[in-house]
Design a protein around this motif. Structure first.
Motif, short mmCIF file in Angstrom:
data_model
loop_
_atom_site.label_atom_id
_atom_site.label_comp_id
_atom_site.label_asym_id
_atom_site.label_seq_id
_atom_site.Cartn_x
_atom_site.Cartn_y
_atom_site.Cartn_z
N SER A 1 16.91 3.40 18.17
CA SER A 1 15.67 2.63 18.05
C SER A 1 16.00 1.18 17.73
O SER A 1 17.15 0.85 17.39
N ILE A 2 14.98 0.32 17.85
CA ILE A 2 15.11 -1.10 17.53
C ILE A 2 13.91 -1.48 16.68
O ILE A 2 12.78 -1.07 16.96
N LYS A 3 14.15 -2.30 15.67
CA LYS A 3 13.04 -2.73 14.81
C LYS A 3 13.18 -4.21 14.48
O LYS A 3 14.28 -4.76 14.46
N ASN A 4 12.03 -4.83 14.25
CA ASN A 4 11.95 -6.22 13.77
C ASN A 4 12.56 -7.25 14.72
O ASN A 4 12.93 -8.34 14.30
N ILE A 5 12.68 -6.90 15.99
CA ILE A 5 13.11 -7.86 17.01
C ILE A 5 12.04 -7.90 18.10
O ILE A 5 11.70 -6.87 18.68
N SER B 1 22.66 -6.35 15.74
CA SER B 1 22.94 -5.12 15.00
C SER B 1 22.97 -5.39 13.50
O SER B 1 22.44 -4.60 12.70
N TYR B 2 23.58 -6.48 13.12
CA TYR B 2 23.63 -6.86 11.70
C TYR B 2 22.22 -6.99 11.11
O TYR B 2 21.95 -6.48 10.02
N PHE B 3 21.35 -7.65 11.83
CA PHE B 3 20.01 -7.90 11.29
C PHE B 3 19.10 -6.67 11.33
O PHE B 3 18.01 -6.70 10.75
N GLN B 4 19.55 -5.59 11.96
CA GLN B 4 18.75 -4.37 11.94
C GLN B 4 18.61 -3.78 10.54
O GLN B 4 17.70 -3.02 10.26
N ASN B 5 19.53 -4.14 9.66
CA ASN B 5 19.50 -3.60 8.30
C ASN B 5 19.55 -4.69 7.23
O ASN B 5 19.87 -4.42 6.08
N GLN B 6 19.25 -5.94 7.62
CA GLN B 6 19.39 -7.06 6.71
C GLN B 6 18.05 -7.46 6.12
O GLN B 6 17.15 -7.90 6.84
N THR B 7 17.92 -7.30 4.80
CA THR B 7 16.69 -7.73 4.13
C THR B 7 16.70 -9.23 3.91
O THR B 7 17.76 -9.87 3.92
N LYS B 8 15.53 -9.79 3.72
CA LYS B 8 15.41 -11.23 3.49
C LYS B 8 16.03 -11.64 2.17
O LYS B 8 15.98 -10.89 1.20
#
Length: 337
Positions: A90-94, A330-337
C-alpha cells in the motif's frame, strides 16, 4: 496514468476543463502526523497533433515528444510508486498532481496547484534533471505584459504635425525597458514583439509591445514592476496614451535553508551526493514554492533537445532517478513530522 495509479490504490479527483485537458489529482489515504508529500508533473508537450509523435530508442537514449519534458519524469514517479506498493502492499500520504497546461504558462492550473499546496510538507517536481543529475533549488520568476499605445493618425505628407506617433512613443519605451536588464544578477527584460502603424504614408495611431520579465529575487520583481508602471505612465511623445495588461505568471523560486536541510536528509537516505542548480526557466515548482512549501525540482531523467524534434532522454538516468525516488518516498512512508 489514471489506470496505472488506481491499480496502486490511488483515488482520482478530476478538475474538468472545456478548453484544455483536465487536471488530475491522485490521492492516497492519509495518516495523521505523517509527513505529507506532493509529487507534481504535467502531461502536455509543446508539440501540436500530427507533428512529432514517434517514439524510438537505441542502446543509450529514448527519443520522442515528452521523453525528457516531462512524461519521462512522470514515469520516474510512477515506477517509484510501483516499487513502494510492491514492497509494502500500500501507499499512504503521497499524492500526485498532473496538470495539463504547464507548457503554456499554467494559466489555468496554477490556481488549482496553489490551492492544494498548503496540504503538504514537501513537494517533489519531476522536470528533467541537470546534466550531472542535479536537482533544482531555484527558478526565475516570470511575467508577461502587453503595452498598448494610442496616438493619432494623420497623413504623413500633408498633415505630418497633426499626427501623434505611437510608434515613436514605443521606441522611447523600448529603450527604457531594455535598460532595466541586469544580467549579472539574472534580471532580463525582453520586448519580444512590436506591432504598430498602418502604412508608410500615415503617422502611426496605435502600437503594441509584448514584454517578458524574468527575475531571480523578489526585490528585483518589485523593482521591475515599479519601473514598468513608471514607463507606462510617462508620455515621451506628447499626446500619447498608454495602458498595460498582463501580469506575473510565476513568482520566483528562491533557494532557501529549508531546501538545504531537506537535501541533507535526502543524501543520508539515498547515500548519494545530491548536486543542485538554479535555472532561468520556470516550472510549476515556482507555484508551490511561492506558497511556502519546501520544494525541490528536477527529479526527472536527464535529457536534451526538449521543445524540439530532437528531444531525447538518457536511459541510465531513469534508473538512477527511479532508485533515488524509491528510497526517498519509502523513507517518508513511516516518517512522522
Amino acid at each position: 496514468m489514471t489506470a496505472w495509479l488506481e491499480d496502486l490504490g490511488f483515488s482520482t479527483k478530476t478538475y474538468k476543463r472545456e478548453l484544455l485537458g483536465d487536471h488530475t489529482l491522485y490521492e492516497t489515504p492519509k495518516v495523521e502526523n505523517l509527513t505529507k508529500i506532493l509529487l507534481l508533473g504535467h502531461n502536455d508537450t509543446v508539440f501540436p497533433e500530427n507533428y512529432f509523435e514517434d517514439f524510438i530508442e537505441d542502446d543509450t537514449w529514448v527519443y520522442g515528444p515528452g521523453v525528457c519534458d516531462m512524461k519521462g519524469g512522470n514515469i520516474v514517479a510512477l515506477e517509484s510508486l510501483r516499487n513502494i506498493h510492491k514492497k509494502n502492499g500500500s501507499i499512504k500520504n503521497i499524492d500526485f498532481l498532473l496538470v495539463s497546461d504547464e507548457e503554456s504558462g499554467s494559466d489555468d492550473s496554477k490556481l488549482v496547484t496553489a490551492s492544494l499546496a498548503k496540504n503538504y510538507d514537501y513537494c517533489f517536481v519531476f522536470e528533467a534533471a541537470g546534466e550531472n543529475l542535479e536537482v533544482v533549488t531555484g527558478r526565475k520568476g516570470v511575467g508577461t505584459y502587453t503595452i498598448h499605445i494610442e496616438g493619432k493618425a494623420s497623413h504623413a505628407g500633408t498633415s505630418y504635425l497633426k499626427g501623434i506617433d505611437a510608434n515613436l512613443e514605443a521606441s522611447y519605451k523600448l529603450q527604457k525597458l531594455v535598460a532595466l536588464t541586469n544580467v549579472e544578477i539574472g534580471t532580463t527584460v525582453n520586448v519580444g514583439k512590436i506591432t504598430g502603424g498602418i502604412g508608410a504614408n500615415t503617422i502611426s495611431p496605435k502600437c503594441e509591445m509584448i514584454i517578458e520579465i524574468r527575475f531571480n529575487q523578489n526585490s528585483e520583481k518589485q523593482r521591475l514592476l515599479n519601473s514598468l508602471n513608471e514607463i507606462v505612465n510617462t508620455s515621451y511623445v506628447e499626446g500619447t496614451k498608454t495602458t498595460l495588461t498582463g501580469g506575473i505568471q510565476r513568482d520566483v523560486m528562491e533557494a532557501n535553508s529549508s531546501q538545504k536541510e531537506l537535501i541533507s536528509l535526502l543524501e543520508n537516505i539515498t547515500a548519494l551526493k545530491i548536486s543542485t542548480e538554479q535555472r532561468g526557466g520556470v516550472s510549476d515548482a515556482n507555484i508551490v514554492a511561492a506558497c511556502g512549501v519546501t520544494t525541490l525540482d528536477g527529479f526527472g531523467p536527464y535529457g536534451d533537445g526538449d521543445h524540439t524534434i530532437k528531444e531525447r532522454a538518457l536511459k541510465s538516468s531513469f534508473e538512477q532517478r527511479i532508485k533515488m525516488m524509491t528510497d526517498i518516498l519509502s523513507y517518508f512512508q513511516n516518517q512522522t513530522k
